[in-house]
Design a protein around this motif. Sequence first.
Motif, PDB file in Angstrom:
ATOM      1  N   ILE A  27       8.772  19.722  -4.943  1.00  0.00           N
ATOM      2  CA  ILE A  27       7.826  18.387  -4.859  1.00  0.00           C
ATOM      3  C   ILE A  27       7.285  18.155  -3.892  1.00  0.00           C
ATOM      4  O   ILE A  27       6.030  17.538  -3.983  1.00  0.00           O
ATOM      5  CB  ILE A  27       9.227  17.790  -4.417  1.00  0.00           C
ATOM      6  N   ASN A  28       7.476  19.355  -3.079  1.00  0.00           N
ATOM      7  CA  ASN A  28       6.068  19.289  -1.946  1.00  0.00           C
ATOM      8  C   ASN A  28       4.388  19.328  -2.794  1.00  0.00           C
ATOM      9  O   ASN A  28       2.956  18.685  -2.418  1.00  0.00           O
ATOM     10  CB  ASN A  28       5.942  20.273  -1.582  1.00  0.00           C
ATOM     11  N   GLN A  29       5.095  19.814  -3.935  1.00  0.00           N
ATOM     12  CA  GLN A  29       3.498  20.203  -4.451  1.00  0.00           C
ATOM     13  C   GLN A  29       3.158  18.425  -5.572  1.00  0.00           C
ATOM     14  O   GLN A  29       1.724  18.384  -5.293  1.00  0.00           O
ATOM     15  CB  GLN A  29       3.403  21.011  -5.491  1.00  0.00           C
ATOM     16  N   ILE A  30       4.099  17.850  -5.718  1.00  0.00           N
ATOM     17  CA  ILE A  30       3.469  16.864  -6.306  1.00  0.00           C
ATOM     18  C   ILE A  30       3.454  15.461  -5.442  1.00  0.00           C
ATOM     19  O   ILE A  30       2.259  14.628  -5.419  1.00  0.00           O
ATOM     20  CB  ILE A  30       4.737  15.872  -6.691  1.00  0.00           C
ATOM     21  N   PHE A  31       3.577  16.246  -4.091  1.00  0.00           N
ATOM     22  CA  PHE A  31       3.360  15.226  -2.766  1.00  0.00           C
ATOM     23  C   PHE A  31       1.817  15.643  -2.371  1.00  0.00           C
ATOM     24  O   PHE A  31       0.992  14.855  -1.827  1.00  0.00           O
ATOM     25  CB  PHE A  31       4.570  15.345  -1.741  1.00  0.00           C
ATOM     26  N   ALA A  32       1.637  16.837  -2.355  1.00  0.00           N
ATOM     27  CA  ALA A  32       0.653  16.890  -1.641  1.00  0.00           C
ATOM     28  C   ALA A  32      -0.877  16.532  -3.006  1.00  0.00           C
ATOM     29  O   ALA A  32      -1.960  15.576  -2.306  1.00  0.00           O
ATOM     30  CB  ALA A  32       0.344  18.478  -1.639  1.00  0.00           C
ATOM     31  N   CYS A  60       0.982  -1.447  -0.236  1.00  0.00           N
ATOM     32  CA  CYS A  60       0.100  -0.103  -0.243  1.00  0.00           C
ATOM     33  C   CYS A  60       0.746   1.153   0.711  1.00  0.00           C
ATOM     34  O   CYS A  60       0.921   2.079  -1.117  1.00  0.00           O
ATOM     35  CB  CYS A  60      -0.879  -0.180   1.308  1.00  0.00           C
ATOM     36  N   PHE A  61       2.160   1.277   0.965  1.00  0.00           N
ATOM     37  CA  PHE A  61       2.901   2.654   0.715  1.00  0.00           C
ATOM     38  C   PHE A  61       3.752   2.639  -0.552  1.00  0.00           C
ATOM     39  O   PHE A  61       3.552   3.475  -0.768  1.00  0.00           O
ATOM     40  CB  PHE A  61       3.966   1.762   2.109  1.00  0.00           C
ATOM     41  N   ASN A  62       4.604   1.406  -0.511  1.00  0.00           N
ATOM     42  CA  ASN A  62       4.821   1.581  -1.882  1.00  0.00           C
ATOM     43  C   ASN A  62       4.497   2.171  -3.484  1.00  0.00           C
ATOM     44  O   ASN A  62       4.367   2.708  -3.708  1.00  0.00           O
ATOM     45  CB  ASN A  62       5.196   0.277  -2.610  1.00  0.00           C
ATOM     46  N   TYR A  63       3.053   1.537  -3.582  1.00  0.00           N
ATOM     47  CA  TYR A  63       2.071   1.912  -4.018  1.00  0.00           C
ATOM     48  C   TYR A  63       1.984   3.619  -4.284  1.00  0.00           C
ATOM     49  O   TYR A  63       2.478   3.582  -5.684  1.00  0.00           O
ATOM     50  CB  TYR A  63       1.086   1.605  -4.402  1.00  0.00           C
ATOM     51  N   MET A  64       1.884   3.932  -3.557  1.00  0.00           N
ATOM     52  CA  MET A  64       1.663   5.696  -3.347  1.00  0.00           C
ATOM     53  C   MET A  64       3.329   6.093  -3.546  1.00  0.00           C
ATOM     54  O   MET A  64       3.372   6.832  -4.594  1.00  0.00           O
ATOM     55  CB  MET A  64       1.538   6.492  -2.298  1.00  0.00           C
ATOM     56  N   TYR A  65       4.344   5.689  -3.422  1.00  0.00           N
ATOM     57  CA  TYR A  65       5.694   6.191  -3.289  1.00  0.00           C
ATOM     58  C   TYR A  65       6.099   6.359  -4.656  1.00  0.00           C
ATOM     59  O   TYR A  65       6.437   6.884  -5.363  1.00  0.00           O
ATOM     60  CB  TYR A  65       6.497   5.040  -2.391  1.00  0.00           C
ATOM     61  N   LEU A  66       5.660   5.138  -5.619  1.00  0.00           N
ATOM     62  CA  LEU A  66       6.209   4.844  -6.520  1.00  0.00           C
ATOM     63  C   LEU A  66       5.357   6.210  -7.309  1.00  0.00           C
ATOM     64  O   LEU A  66       6.063   6.174  -8.380  1.00  0.00           O
ATOM     65  CB  LEU A  66       5.827   3.097  -6.893  1.00  0.00           C
ATOM     66  N   ALA A  67       4.231   6.087  -7.493  1.00  0.00           N
ATOM     67  CA  ALA A  67       3.772   6.991  -8.388  1.00  0.00           C
ATOM     68  C   ALA A  67       4.422   8.337  -8.014  1.00  0.00           C
ATOM     69  O   ALA A  67       4.296   9.289  -9.234  1.00  0.00           O
ATOM     70  CB  ALA A  67       2.254   7.076  -7.428  1.00  0.00           C
ATOM     71  N   ILE A  68       4.811   8.939  -6.941  1.00  0.00           N
ATOM     72  CA  ILE A  68       5.171   9.803  -6.610  1.00  0.00           C
ATOM     73  C   ILE A  68       7.051  10.410  -7.514  1.00  0.00           C
ATOM     74  O   ILE A  68       6.539  11.192  -7.947  1.00  0.00           O
ATOM     75  CB  ILE A  68       5.665  10.139  -4.863  1.00  0.00           C
ATOM     76  N   THR A  69       7.621   9.026  -7.176  1.00  0.00           N
ATOM     77  CA  THR A  69       9.143   9.143  -7.665  1.00  0.00           C
ATOM     78  C   THR A  69       9.188   9.403  -9.629  1.00  0.00           C
ATOM     79  O   THR A  69       9.636   9.313  -9.749  1.00  0.00           O
ATOM     80  CB  THR A  69       9.668   7.659  -6.952  1.00  0.00           C
ATOM     81  N   ARG A  70       8.071   8.651  -9.762  1.00  0.00           N
ATOM     82  CA  ARG A  70       7.621   8.251 -11.344  1.00  0.00           C
ATOM     83  C   ARG A  70       7.402   9.617 -12.045  1.00  0.00           C
ATOM     84  O   ARG A  70       7.616  10.455 -12.691  1.00  0.00           O
ATOM     85  CB  ARG A  70       6.599   7.710 -11.894  1.00  0.00           C
ATOM     86  N   VAL A  74      17.306  17.520  -6.345  1.00  0.00           N
ATOM     87  CA  VAL A  74      16.348  17.042  -6.540  1.00  0.00           C
ATOM     88  C   VAL A  74      16.907  15.267  -6.970  1.00  0.00           C
ATOM     89  O   VAL A  74      16.330  14.280  -6.479  1.00  0.00           O
ATOM     90  CB  VAL A  74      15.387  17.206  -7.126  1.00  0.00           C
ATOM     91  N   ALA A  75      17.212  15.118  -8.053  1.00  0.00           N
ATOM     92  CA  ALA A  75      17.928  13.379  -8.182  1.00  0.00           C
ATOM     93  C   ALA A  75      19.218  12.943  -6.955  1.00  0.00           C
ATOM     94  O   ALA A  75      18.122  12.412  -6.862  1.00  0.00           O
ATOM     95  CB  ALA A  75      18.914  13.847  -9.195  1.00  0.00           C
ATOM     96  N   ASP A  76      19.451  14.407  -6.666  1.00  0.00           N
ATOM     97  CA  ASP A  76      20.495  13.294  -5.482  1.00  0.00           C
ATOM     98  C   ASP A  76      19.730  12.848  -4.072  1.00  0.00           C
ATOM     99  O   ASP A  76      19.309  11.885  -3.395  1.00  0.00           O
ATOM    100  CB  ASP A  76      21.772  14.280  -4.728  1.00  0.00           C
ATOM    101  N   LEU A  77      19.112  13.693  -3.603  1.00  0.00           N
ATOM    102  CA  LEU A  77      18.193  14.121  -2.728  1.00  0.00           C
ATOM    103  C   LEU A  77      17.395  12.527  -3.082  1.00  0.00           C
ATOM    104  O   LEU A  77      16.264  11.635  -1.804  1.00  0.00           O
ATOM    105  CB  LEU A  77      17.509  14.585  -2.545  1.00  0.00           C
TER     106      LEU A  77
END
Length: 253
Positions: free
Chosen positions: A166-171, A53-63, A80-83
């Motif tokens: 990145i915060n905007q993508i996260f939200a 469940c967590f990985n699904y969300m994290y993968l969407a953000i990272t893509r 951003v890339a290094d972080l």
Amino acid sequence: MVLRHGGSATLTSRSAYEARGATSVPEVVHRMEDIQTYIESQEPRGQHDGIACFNYMYLAITRRILDGLRNRRFADNGFVADLDVTFANRYFDALRASVVQPGAVPESWAVLIDRRSNPHITGLQFATAGINAHVNFDLGVAVAGTCASLGSKPDSGNQHAAYQQINQIFAEEIQNLRQRFESGWERLIDRLVFQRVLNKIDDWTMVGIRDVAWEDAEHLWTLRQGGDEGSEFIRHLDELASEAGRLLLVPVI
């Protein structure tokens, strides 16, 4: 080799859980895809598994972050890339430790890993608990580490501006997360109980937990500049996140 979760031992795939840290954002995405595929096909609860469940969300953000990097949308693409890689590796390290050295798993992650197979915890709770561990514990440490590797303070150049992008993508992805996990059988849950989890996500978005993580990174940077590695501060972050995780993962169904 076994993976610790739900108080039981489950055979694991070495490539899914035990691979060493990633070195690029495309590699991060590939690792998350492998993890998702393995969990959904091999773990007892499949797509309802807590890590899935967590990985699904994290993968969407990272893509989305990878897409932004390829199109040079960030104020500081290099930062951003290094972080992104440093941050993701803390998650991968927690998963790997759960297989090879369970006692070394940070408590904030152990709270989720140990409950990942509990059928009485919703997907939204699992995803939110992962956000809690990864942002409230990992993110500040990852920012400080990234800045150290770049040899620059957290407020140098356009680093903070890129971080805020990145915060905007996260939200936005948090809203997608709500839509995914509010569907189907979870609609049968007592709305008064389920709403507490939804409100927790909104509260975090509104008060800016990522901004708090940035402040944690600045504090950790200052400690390290003074010769203190910040281990006590990091331990404190882990304790706070683990307490929040336990509250988030109280069974509700």
